[in-house]
Design a protein around this motif. Structure first.
Motif, PDB file in Angstrom:
ATOM      1  N   VAL A 125       0.838  -1.198   0.000  1.00  0.00           N
ATOM      2  CA  VAL A 125       0.000   0.000   0.000  1.00  0.00           C
ATOM      3  C   VAL A 125       0.872   1.248   0.000  1.00  0.00           C
ATOM      4  CG1 VAL A 125      -1.679   1.326   1.333  1.00  0.00           C
ATOM      5  CG2 VAL A 125      -1.915  -1.151   1.142  1.00  0.00           C
ATOM      6  N   ASP A 126       0.551   2.182  -0.892  1.00  0.00           N
ATOM      7  CA  ASP A 126       1.259   3.455  -0.961  1.00  0.00           C
ATOM      8  C   ASP A 126       0.670   4.372   0.115  1.00  0.00           C
ATOM      9  OD1 ASP A 126       2.091   6.072  -1.599  1.00  0.00           O
ATOM     10  OD2 ASP A 126       2.397   5.520  -3.694  1.00  0.00           O
ATOM     11  N   ILE A 127       1.420   4.611   1.166  1.00  0.00           N
ATOM     12  CA  ILE A 127       0.899   5.369   2.301  1.00  0.00           C
ATOM     13  C   ILE A 127       0.573   6.806   1.908  1.00  0.00           C
ATOM     14  CG2 ILE A 127       3.152   6.117   3.149  1.00  0.00           C
ATOM     15  CD1 ILE A 127       0.185   4.951   5.326  1.00  0.00           C
ATOM     16  N   LEU A 128       1.305   7.381   0.956  1.00  0.00           N
ATOM     17  CA  LEU A 128       1.023   8.753   0.534  1.00  0.00           C
ATOM     18  C   LEU A 128      -0.284   8.822  -0.249  1.00  0.00           C
ATOM     19  CD1 LEU A 128       4.165   8.950   1.196  1.00  0.00           C
ATOM     20  CD2 LEU A 128       4.137  10.902  -0.369  1.00  0.00           C
ATOM     21  N   ASP A 129      -0.506   7.848  -1.108  1.00  0.00           N
ATOM     22  CA  ASP A 129      -1.768   7.794  -1.844  1.00  0.00           C
ATOM     23  C   ASP A 129      -2.947   7.642  -0.886  1.00  0.00           C
ATOM     24  OD1 ASP A 129      -1.383   8.236  -4.485  1.00  0.00           O
ATOM     25  OD2 ASP A 129      -1.962   6.236  -5.148  1.00  0.00           O
ATOM     26  N   LEU A 130      -2.763   6.802   0.121  1.00  0.00           N
ATOM     27  CA  LEU A 130      -3.807   6.592   1.112  1.00  0.00           C
ATOM     28  C   LEU A 130      -4.103   7.896   1.855  1.00  0.00           C
ATOM     29  CD1 LEU A 130      -5.640   4.596   2.682  1.00  0.00           C
ATOM     30  CD2 LEU A 130      -3.682   4.122   4.170  1.00  0.00           C
ATOM     31  N   GLU A 142      -0.316  17.963  -4.013  1.00  0.00           N
ATOM     32  CA  GLU A 142      -0.192  18.283  -5.433  1.00  0.00           C
ATOM     33  C   GLU A 142       1.268  18.575  -5.780  1.00  0.00           C
ATOM     34  OE1 GLU A 142      -2.767  21.443  -6.551  1.00  0.00           O
ATOM     35  OE2 GLU A 142      -4.587  20.407  -5.883  1.00  0.00           O
ATOM     36  N   ASP A 143       1.942  19.275  -4.888  1.00  0.00           N
ATOM     37  CA  ASP A 143       3.360  19.571  -5.116  1.00  0.00           C
ATOM     38  C   ASP A 143       4.198  18.301  -5.053  1.00  0.00           C
ATOM     39  OD1 ASP A 143       2.799  22.231  -5.421  1.00  0.00           O
ATOM     40  OD2 ASP A 143       3.329  22.786  -3.360  1.00  0.00           O
ATOM     41  N   ILE A 144       3.855  17.395  -4.117  1.00  0.00           N
ATOM     42  CA  ILE A 144       4.598  16.136  -4.007  1.00  0.00           C
ATOM     43  C   ILE A 144       4.473  15.346  -5.307  1.00  0.00           C
ATOM     44  CG2 ILE A 144       4.629  13.872  -2.880  1.00  0.00           C
ATOM     45  CD1 ILE A 144       3.865  15.294  -0.265  1.00  0.00           C
ATOM     46  N   TYR A 145       3.243  15.230  -5.811  1.00  0.00           N
ATOM     47  CA  TYR A 145       3.040  14.458  -7.034  1.00  0.00           C
ATOM     48  C   TYR A 145       3.576  15.185  -8.266  1.00  0.00           C
ATOM     49  CZ  TYR A 145       0.383  10.795  -4.738  1.00  0.00           C
ATOM     50  OH  TYR A 145       0.037   9.730  -3.946  1.00  0.00           O
ATOM     51  N   GLY A 146       3.713  16.501  -8.156  1.00  0.00           N
ATOM     52  CA  GLY A 146       4.276  17.257  -9.272  1.00  0.00           C
ATOM     53  C   GLY A 146       5.785  17.377  -9.210  1.00  0.00           C
ATOM     54  N   GLY A 147       6.405  16.798  -8.166  1.00  0.00           N
ATOM     55  CA  GLY A 147       7.852  16.860  -8.036  1.00  0.00           C
ATOM     56  C   GLY A 147       8.365  18.205  -7.588  1.00  0.00           C
ATOM     57  N   GLU A 148       7.519  19.007  -6.941  1.00  0.00           N
ATOM     58  CA  GLU A 148       7.903  20.360  -6.553  1.00  0.00           C
ATOM     59  C   GLU A 148       7.968  20.558  -5.037  1.00  0.00           C
ATOM     60  OE1 GLU A 148       5.067  22.896  -8.371  1.00  0.00           O
ATOM     61  OE2 GLU A 148       5.622  22.355 -10.427  1.00  0.00           O
ATOM     62  N   ALA A 149       7.730  19.516  -4.253  1.00  0.00           N
ATOM     63  CA  ALA A 149       7.673  19.664  -2.799  1.00  0.00           C
ATOM     64  C   ALA A 149       9.063  19.629  -2.188  1.00  0.00           C
ATOM     65  CB  ALA A 149       6.804  18.564  -2.201  1.00  0.00           C
ATOM     66  N   ALA A 200       7.971   8.519   7.855  1.00  0.00           N
ATOM     67  CA  ALA A 200       8.737   9.694   7.418  1.00  0.00           C
ATOM     68  C   ALA A 200       9.607   9.386   6.211  1.00  0.00           C
ATOM     69  CB  ALA A 200       9.600  10.202   8.578  1.00  0.00           C
ATOM     70  N   ASP A 201      10.199   8.187   6.160  1.00  0.00           N
ATOM     71  CA  ASP A 201      11.065   7.839   5.034  1.00  0.00           C
ATOM     72  C   ASP A 201      10.295   7.818   3.720  1.00  0.00           C
ATOM     73  OD1 ASP A 201      13.173   7.642   6.750  1.00  0.00           O
ATOM     74  OD2 ASP A 201      13.147   5.437   6.879  1.00  0.00           O
ATOM     75  N   ASP A 202       9.028   7.364   3.755  1.00  0.00           N
ATOM     76  CA  ASP A 202       8.215   7.336   2.530  1.00  0.00           C
ATOM     77  C   ASP A 202       7.985   8.755   2.019  1.00  0.00           C
ATOM     78  OD1 ASP A 202       6.801   4.351   2.275  1.00  0.00           O
ATOM     79  OD2 ASP A 202       7.354   4.888   4.324  1.00  0.00           O
ATOM     80  N   ALA A 212       9.624  10.524  -1.446  1.00  0.00           N
ATOM     81  CA  ALA A 212       8.772  11.114  -2.482  1.00  0.00           C
ATOM     82  C   ALA A 212       9.282  12.475  -2.940  1.00  0.00           C
ATOM     83  CB  ALA A 212       7.344  11.253  -1.963  1.00  0.00           C
ATOM     84  N   LEU A 213      10.171  13.083  -2.163  1.00  0.00           N
ATOM     85  CA  LEU A 213      10.700  14.401  -2.525  1.00  0.00           C
ATOM     86  C   LEU A 213      11.832  14.318  -3.535  1.00  0.00           C
ATOM     87  CD1 LEU A 213      10.842  16.122   0.997  1.00  0.00           C
ATOM     88  CD2 LEU A 213       8.965  16.112  -0.655  1.00  0.00           C
ATOM     89  N   THR A 214      12.287  13.115  -3.820  1.00  0.00           N
ATOM     90  CA  THR A 214      13.460  12.965  -4.693  1.00  0.00           C
ATOM     91  C   THR A 214      13.126  13.096  -6.167  1.00  0.00           C
ATOM     92  OG1 THR A 214      13.164  10.553  -4.729  1.00  0.00           O
ATOM     93  CG2 THR A 214      14.603  11.473  -3.014  1.00  0.00           C
TER      94      THR A 214
END
Length: 649
Positions: free
Chosen positions: A58-63, A96-103, A142-144, A148-150
């Motif tokens: 399970v993707d914890i961020l998606d959840l 939105e920023d996380i999924y857009g690679g901007e966070a 926290a690691d997940d 995701a910021l990479t």
């Protein structure tokens, strides 16, 4: 549960990540079923009390994002806490920023601080408990989040299901949106409140007087002081509409295909089914054996609890939708189920209720003066002469027995005695009903059951009672035992038996419909469909004597299924049904919860009532209802205990 990878439910952390399954610590303070739907295993859950993770896939961020979206959607209609609404939106913007690679890491810090701000500013549980699992995810995963910021985050194809509920909503058999209609009363929007109730229930005035109130037993306000008067607030908005001489205006939204439906039985199940099918534009005819519509609402509940004009007004509003009610029509005598098919009805709903009574099989039971409690109440409601005599004994300890005893008193009986097997603490009647009977000088004898009825010239004159030494066995099943040597004899003019309900004899004339082993109509408990796909059944006739609101809930279920049947759509459980099943395990209400909201202790408002001296010879309504200031003040005690849950399957 021994298959949980991670749980923070209830603030108790169990972290099995990195362990072999045989070494997992068990999560034993909460139950999570293996499946949501039959083909959908629950992989994870995020809700008001934490996170439960069963699969590392399970993707914890998606959840988290899906869960946030649901909270945001449900916080928007409320304008009580500004930051609650804007805070959810700001959190979603971070995702939105996380999924857009901007966070950045600063965005994660803001995500945490905004969640804490919502908890701090929130006045209801959307704000107080909604952000809790987000804060836990940020801490324990926290690691997940850092990973995701990479780069630009890829969305997963996980399937999610979400649900808004509340302890009171979940406990209500028809699942009224109680916090919403109470909130509208708080804002003096009484017509809007009534509209919310009527989304599901066409009998707010009736149920607002006679409900069993499971919602109040699951009210979180009781964890602070006293439960909200949820039932009486429902009555208030219905009565307010009457006081304004207004009639409900229903918006008919016809289904793509409409049909002709016969409903057999005009009780709360049948009329609720008719109401919801009418809203879908179907052509409805209701057949009722009695000379009046309403079922047990009309002939089983005394007028001092439910005035006849309240019921007739709500029945009339349903008729005004274009629904036809034919009274004095008896199944098996005036028509048959198959005959209705021949007459062009596309579907039938059987909601015949339980208007018969149980027998004791005790010597002398057939003497004149030994009568049925159900028939006594029916004859009283229909205005027939039922002079009970001076000395009346009512056998039974349930609500029907109390109704019979209090009615007999009003009809002129000088001495009314209730005799039942149960102790005072075991009596199935509601405490408020027992107390009301005691106020009206009705004597109660506990721990005795009839041994024989004796009489003279064919009429009962005495009852011999034997002591009941136990009512229930060690598994709480009804299995009475008696001491035949401990007897007492009571003189009597009339004995009224109120020991349970059953189907009337013509119930067996329902052709080609299978019966369950306990004598009820056999129908699917979720869809109400019988083995004949065009015939549906619900209410007391299927599951035994229950409450008005449970009958109404059954009628609504049947209407949903019948509408789908007439539109050639699959009939089966929907997501709400699956969530109902889930919540049986995952308890929505915790009676031991320490409410963390800052709540000032406030006593529950009490309605004015007729004094005992005014009741004994009058069927005037006992409870007088709330005044507008009291209704608003009572609604203000509501804690608005919404809860959101999201499942990954």
């Amino acid at each position: 549960m021994n298959d949980i990878v991670f749980s923070s439910w209830g603030g108790r952390i169990v972290d099995n990540r990195g362990k072999e399954p045989q070494a997992y610590d068990s999560v034993d303070h909460v139950e999570l079923p293996e499946h949501f739907k039959e083909d959908g295993k629950i992989k994870a859950l995020m809700g008001w009390d934490g996170i439960i993770l069963r699969s590392t896939e399970v993707d914890i961020l998606d959840l988290c994002r899906t869960y946030l979206e649901v909270n945001y959607a449900h916080s928007k209609p409320c304008d009580k806490c500004n930051y609650c609404k804007t805070g959810w939106q700001e959190q979603l913007e971070v995702f939105e920023d996380i999924y857009g690679g901007e966070a950045t890491e600063e965005d994660l810090e803001f995500l945490e601080s905004s969640a804490e701000a919502i908890v701090d500013a929130g006045k209801c549980t959307i704000g107080k408990s909604g952000p809790v699992p987000i804060l836990q995810a940020l801490k324990y995963f926290a690691d997940d989040f850092l990973q995701a910021l990479t780069g630009k985050k890829t969305e997963t194809s996980q399937t999610y299901y979400s649900k808004l509920t509340a302890p009171c909503m979940n406990a209500c058999p028809i699942h009224l949106d109680i916090p919403r209609y109470v909130e509208l009363i708080k804002d003096a929007k009484f017509a809007d409140s009534l509209e919310v109730i009527r989304e599901r229930l066409p009998f707010p005035g009736c149920v607002g007087r006679v409900c069993i109130r499971p919602c109040e037993e699951h009210c979180r306000r009781a964890n602070v002081d006293e439960a909200i008067a949820i039932m009486s607030l429902k009555r208030f908005v219905a009565d307010h509409e009457l006081s304004q001489n207004k009639k409900p205006e229903y918006q008919i939204a016809p289904s793509e295909n409409t049909g002709k439906v016969a409903i057999i039985g005009a009780g709360p199940a049948g009329m609720t089914c008719a109401y919801h099918l009418g809203l879908k534009g179907h052509r409805i005819t209701v057949f009722e054996k009695l000379p009046v519509a309403g079922g047990m609402l009309a002939v089983g509940i005394p007028r001092y609890a439910l005035p006849s004009d309240i019921l007739s007004n709500e029945i009339g509003a349903i008729e005004a939708m274009g629904i036809t009610i034919k009274t004095g029509m008896s199944l098996g005598k005036d028509f048959t189920v198959e005959g209705l098919r021949t007459e062009g009805f596309d579907a039938v709903f059987l909601s015949t209720g339980l208007h018969g009574d149980h027998r004791l099989d005790v010597e002398g039971e057939d003497l004149k003066g030994v009568i049925s409690g159900i028939r006594f109440l029916r004859d009283t409601a229909l205005g027939k002469a039922v002079g009970p005599g001076n000395r009346v004994i009512v056998v039974g300890g349930g609500n029907v027995a109390v109704d019979v005893a209090r009615s007999a008193k009003r009809l002129g009986a000088g001495e009314v005695t209730m005799v039942c097997l149960e102790s005072r603490e075991e009596m199935p009647a509601w405490t408020r009903e027992i107390e009301g009977a005691a106020e009206e000088k009705i004597r109660m004898v506990n721990g005795f059951g009839p041994r024989e009825f004796s009489g003279k010239d064919g009429r009962v004159t005495h009852v011999v009672f034997k002591r009941c030494t136990r009512v229930f066995d060690e598994k709480n099943r009804f299995d009475p035992r008696y001491d035949e040597t401990d007897l007492q004899t009571m003189p009597v003019d009339t004995v009224i038996l109120a020991i349970g309900q059953s189907a009337e004899p013509d119930f067996a004339k329902i052709q080609d419909i299978p019966f369950s082993p306990d004598g009820g109509l056999r129908a699917d408990p979720i869809t109400c469909q019988t083995d004949l796909d065009w015939v549906f059944a619900g209410g007391d006739a299927t599951y035994g004597p229950e409450s008005v609101v449970e009958a109404a809930a059954s009628g609504r279920k049947a209407a949903v299924s019948i509408d789908r049947f007439l539109n050639n759509l699959p009939i089966g459980p929907d997501n709400d049904d699956y969530f109902n099943k889930l919540f049986e395990s995952l308890k929505v209400y915790n009676p031991d919860e320490k409410v963390k909201q800052k709540v000032e202790v406030s006593a529950r408002k009490q309605m004015n009532s007729l004094g005992p001296e005014k009741r004994e010879s009058s069927f005037d309504e006992i409870e007088q209802g709330f005044s507008t200031p009291d209704a608003v003040a009572e609604a203000e005690r509501c804690l608005r205990c919404y809860r959101v849950v999201t499942l990954a399957v």
